[in-house]
Motif scaffolding. Structure first.
Motif, PDB file in Angstrom:
ATOM      1  N   VAL A  58       0.849  -1.190   0.000  1.00  0.00           N
ATOM      2  CA  VAL A  58       0.000   0.000   0.000  1.00  0.00           C
ATOM      3  C   VAL A  58       0.882   1.236   0.000  1.00  0.00           C
ATOM      4  CG1 VAL A  58      -1.910   1.207   1.103  1.00  0.00           C
ATOM      5  CG2 VAL A  58      -1.730  -1.282   1.318  1.00  0.00           C
ATOM      6  N   MET A  59       0.636   2.140  -0.945  1.00  0.00           N
ATOM      7  CA  MET A  59       1.364   3.399  -0.997  1.00  0.00           C
ATOM      8  C   MET A  59       0.767   4.358   0.034  1.00  0.00           C
ATOM      9  SD  MET A  59       3.747   2.962  -3.150  1.00  0.00           S
ATOM     10  CE  MET A  59       4.290   4.642  -2.800  1.00  0.00           C
ATOM     11  N   ILE A  60       1.576   4.783   1.000  1.00  0.00           N
ATOM     12  CA  ILE A  60       1.100   5.620   2.097  1.00  0.00           C
ATOM     13  C   ILE A  60       1.743   7.010   2.016  1.00  0.00           C
ATOM     14  CG2 ILE A  60       0.907   5.868   4.591  1.00  0.00           C
ATOM     15  CD1 ILE A  60      -0.686   3.537   3.609  1.00  0.00           C
ATOM     16  N   ASN A  61       0.906   8.007   2.111  1.00  0.00           N
ATOM     17  CA  ASN A  61       1.282   9.417   2.054  1.00  0.00           C
ATOM     18  C   ASN A  61       2.127   9.806   3.274  1.00  0.00           C
ATOM     19  OD1 ASN A  61       1.264  12.183   1.620  1.00  0.00           O
ATOM     20  ND2 ASN A  61      -0.922  12.299   1.224  1.00  0.00           N
ATOM     21  N   ASN A  62       3.173  10.642   3.068  1.00  0.00           N
ATOM     22  CA  ASN A  62       3.943  11.142   4.209  1.00  0.00           C
ATOM     23  C   ASN A  62       4.069  12.666   4.187  1.00  0.00           C
ATOM     24  OD1 ASN A  62       5.371  10.797   6.641  1.00  0.00           O
ATOM     25  ND2 ASN A  62       7.337  10.904   5.584  1.00  0.00           N
ATOM     26  N   HIS A  63       3.173  13.323   3.482  1.00  0.00           N
ATOM     27  CA  HIS A  63       3.120  14.783   3.538  1.00  0.00           C
ATOM     28  C   HIS A  63       2.753  15.197   4.967  1.00  0.00           C
ATOM     29  CE1 HIS A  63       1.606  18.871   2.748  1.00  0.00           C
ATOM     30  NE2 HIS A  63       2.306  18.833   1.630  1.00  0.00           N
ATOM     31  N   HIS A  64       3.192  16.375   5.399  1.00  0.00           N
ATOM     32  CA  HIS A  64       2.916  16.766   6.778  1.00  0.00           C
ATOM     33  C   HIS A  64       1.411  16.872   7.043  1.00  0.00           C
ATOM     34  CE1 HIS A  64       1.829  21.059   6.067  1.00  0.00           C
ATOM     35  NE2 HIS A  64       2.643  20.943   5.027  1.00  0.00           N
ATOM     36  N   GLN A  65       0.604  17.125   5.989  1.00  0.00           N
ATOM     37  CA  GLN A  65      -0.842  17.183   6.156  1.00  0.00           C
ATOM     38  C   GLN A  65      -1.478  15.789   6.229  1.00  0.00           C
ATOM     39  OE1 GLN A  65      -2.785  19.809   3.356  1.00  0.00           O
ATOM     40  NE2 GLN A  65      -1.210  21.379   3.564  1.00  0.00           N
ATOM     41  N   ALA A  75       2.089  -2.999   9.248  1.00  0.00           N
ATOM     42  CA  ALA A  75       2.905  -3.497   8.141  1.00  0.00           C
ATOM     43  C   ALA A  75       4.071  -4.345   8.641  1.00  0.00           C
ATOM     44  CB  ALA A  75       3.423  -2.329   7.316  1.00  0.00           C
ATOM     45  N   ASP A  76       4.413  -5.378   7.870  1.00  0.00           N
ATOM     46  CA  ASP A  76       5.567  -6.217   8.181  1.00  0.00           C
ATOM     47  C   ASP A  76       6.868  -5.530   7.756  1.00  0.00           C
ATOM     48  OD1 ASP A  76       3.882  -8.217   9.116  1.00  0.00           O
ATOM     49  OD2 ASP A  76       3.729  -9.175   7.155  1.00  0.00           O
ATOM     50  N   PHE A  93       4.252  -3.027   3.237  1.00  0.00           N
ATOM     51  CA  PHE A  93       3.939  -4.401   2.836  1.00  0.00           C
ATOM     52  C   PHE A  93       3.228  -5.124   3.975  1.00  0.00           C
ATOM     53  CE2 PHE A  93       7.187  -3.182  -0.115  1.00  0.00           C
ATOM     54  CZ  PHE A  93       6.880  -3.863  -1.282  1.00  0.00           C
ATOM     55  N   TYR A  94       2.070  -5.695   3.660  1.00  0.00           N
ATOM     56  CA  TYR A  94       1.239  -6.365   4.664  1.00  0.00           C
ATOM     57  C   TYR A  94       1.056  -7.834   4.305  1.00  0.00           C
ATOM     58  CZ  TYR A  94      -0.106  -1.577   5.941  1.00  0.00           C
ATOM     59  OH  TYR A  94      -0.089  -0.263   6.326  1.00  0.00           O
ATOM     60  N   HIS A  95       1.275  -8.683   5.295  1.00  0.00           N
ATOM     61  CA  HIS A  95       0.956 -10.100   5.143  1.00  0.00           C
ATOM     62  C   HIS A  95       0.385 -10.675   6.430  1.00  0.00           C
ATOM     63  CE1 HIS A  95       1.663 -14.491   5.074  1.00  0.00           C
ATOM     64  NE2 HIS A  95       1.229 -14.361   3.840  1.00  0.00           N
ATOM     65  N   SER A  96       1.080 -10.475   7.546  1.00  0.00           N
ATOM     66  CA  SER A  96       0.612 -11.067   8.802  1.00  0.00           C
ATOM     67  C   SER A  96      -0.666 -10.408   9.301  1.00  0.00           C
ATOM     68  CB  SER A  96       1.706 -10.989   9.871  1.00  0.00           C
ATOM     69  OG  SER A  96       2.103  -9.660  10.103  1.00  0.00           O
ATOM     70  N   GLU A  97      -0.902  -9.145   8.924  1.00  0.00           N
ATOM     71  CA  GLU A  97      -2.145  -8.449   9.266  1.00  0.00           C
ATOM     72  C   GLU A  97      -2.969  -8.287   7.997  1.00  0.00           C
ATOM     73  OE1 GLU A  97      -3.122  -7.447  12.252  1.00  0.00           O
ATOM     74  OE2 GLU A  97      -1.286  -7.710  13.431  1.00  0.00           O
ATOM     75  N   THR A  98      -4.204  -8.762   8.013  1.00  0.00           N
ATOM     76  CA  THR A  98      -5.025  -8.738   6.797  1.00  0.00           C
ATOM     77  C   THR A  98      -6.325  -7.967   6.980  1.00  0.00           C
ATOM     78  OG1 THR A  98      -6.006 -10.878   7.412  1.00  0.00           O
ATOM     79  CG2 THR A  98      -4.084 -10.914   5.951  1.00  0.00           C
ATOM     80  N   SER A  99      -6.427  -7.179   8.049  1.00  0.00           N
ATOM     81  CA  SER A  99      -7.604  -6.338   8.241  1.00  0.00           C
ATOM     82  C   SER A  99      -7.181  -5.080   8.977  1.00  0.00           C
ATOM     83  CB  SER A  99      -8.696  -7.078   9.018  1.00  0.00           C
ATOM     84  OG  SER A  99      -8.261  -7.368  10.331  1.00  0.00           O
ATOM     85  N   GLY A 100      -8.008  -4.046   8.880  1.00  0.00           N
ATOM     86  CA  GLY A 100      -7.720  -2.788   9.542  1.00  0.00           C
ATOM     87  C   GLY A 100      -7.535  -1.656   8.551  1.00  0.00           C
ATOM     88  N   VAL A 101      -7.878  -0.448   8.979  1.00  0.00           N
ATOM     89  CA  VAL A 101      -7.806   0.738   8.131  1.00  0.00           C
ATOM     90  C   VAL A 101      -6.354   1.152   7.921  1.00  0.00           C
ATOM     91  CG1 VAL A 101      -8.435   3.186   7.958  1.00  0.00           C
ATOM     92  CG2 VAL A 101     -10.066   1.532   8.895  1.00  0.00           C
TER      93      VAL A 101
END
Length: 328
Positions: A58-65, A75-76, A93-101
């Motif tokens: 999952v591409m996650i934003n890191n802008h200060h906003q 994430a693993d 990258f997620y594998h061990s956790e498969t649910s959650g926002v």
């Protein structure tokens, strides 16, 4: 006759003993390895939670906003690399956790796709740079685009302004991947894990400071009680927006790679195909390493041999060749 019978018995016993002791003084043979791997998470080395081989990136934003983000702590593995405007972006990258926002979700760049290919991950993103979108199409990469054809698996929140307000749920992404017929074969990754990691040769490193650019820095502080590093961004402890818990990880890998800006918009090429210098931080110590790309996976090596990670989460900071890393 009795002498021949005794001699034969001794020879048979010796053959059995040699067969059972053939690995004395050596690492465990390949017959033992599959049983270990089958019961361990491929990205963390911890006991298996999820037997489904699918990995999500999952591409996650890191802008200060966009801070504090949601779901990075699930994430693993997390890669942090510069995008445009001297701001980094996370590939989680997620594998061990498969649910959650998780979110906010942001657009993808081509060098992140290089990482996804090595782990056969399904890429969750909000559009992307032109060359990245062309690569997805031409190579048929498994992906879920939150602002185009796969928007039903994502949503916009009201407490942030666009483009920092697109979120999803890992369970929705798994559902979306299945609906598109995405299936992944079991992974055999070139990663090793051990309780002590590679700390026998390490130097003290309880405080880590990383400078990507004069406008952006991050760092980590070792918490001996948790036996984990705590993440800081721009000098502030980084927490999960929903839980308020600090982001922690057992391994921090800092690697140098060639960066090249190729257009007026500031888009970059980042070379993750070869090797370079870096540090592996674990258990409050720093180990100088060479990173290598083996079968599409970034691994830390010493004298050409892959060194062990401590079981748990890993964060990888990919810095430019003129980036700085200090520790004490």
């Amino acid at each position: 006759m009795m002498r021949k019978w005794l001699l034969g018995l001794v020879i048979c016993g010796l053959m059995v003993w040699l067969a059972g002791c053939g690995h004395v003084g050596k690492e465990p043979g390949p017959r033992q390895e599959p049983a270990v791997q089958q019961n361990r998470e491929p990205l963390t080395g911890l006991p298996t939670k999820n037997r489904d081989p699918m990995i999500l990136m999952v591409m996650i934003n890191n802008h200060h906003q966009a801070r504090p983000q949601t779901g990075l702590g699930r994430a693993d593995w997390v890669y942090e690399i510069l995008a445009e405007g001297e701001i980094t972006r996370f590939a989680a990258f997620y594998h061990s956790e498969t649910s959650g926002v998780v979110g906010p979700v942001r657009s993808v760049r081509e060098y992140y796709l290089d990482l996804a290919k090595g782990l056969h991950a399904v890429v969750a993103h909000a559009g992307g740079a032109t060359n990245a979108m062309e690569t997805i199409k031409q190579e048929g990469l498994h992906h879920l685009d939150g602002i185009h054809e796969d928007s039903r698996y994502f949503w916009r929140v009201g407490f942030r302004k666009p483009p920092h307000n697109l979120y999803t749920d890992l369970s929705k992404l798994v559902q979306g991947a299945r609906s598109k017929g995405y299936h992944t074969a079991p992974l055999h990754l070139p990663l090793t894990f051990s309780a002590h990691g590679a700390t026998d040769s390490g130097k003290p490193a309880e405080q880590i400071h990383i400078v990507y650019h004069r406008l952006y820095s991050c760092g980590y502080a070792y918490d001996s009680g948790q036996q984990a590093y705590v993440r800081f961004t721009q000098g502030e402890k980084q927490v999960d927006r929903e839980s308020g818990q600090p982001l922690t990880m057992q391994n921090v890998l800092v690697i140098r790679a060639k960066h090249h800006i190729f257009d007026s918009a500031g888009h970059r090429e980042v070379d993750l195909s070869g090797s370079g210098d870096g540090y592996l931080f674990q258990k409050g110590k720093a180990i100088p390493i060479r990173w290598e790309n083996r079968s599409g996976v970034i691994v830390p090596t010493v004298h050409g041999k892959i060194v062990s990670l401590v079981p748990g989460k890993t964060w990888v900071n990919v810095i430019p060749e003129n980036g700085k890393v200090t520790f004490q």
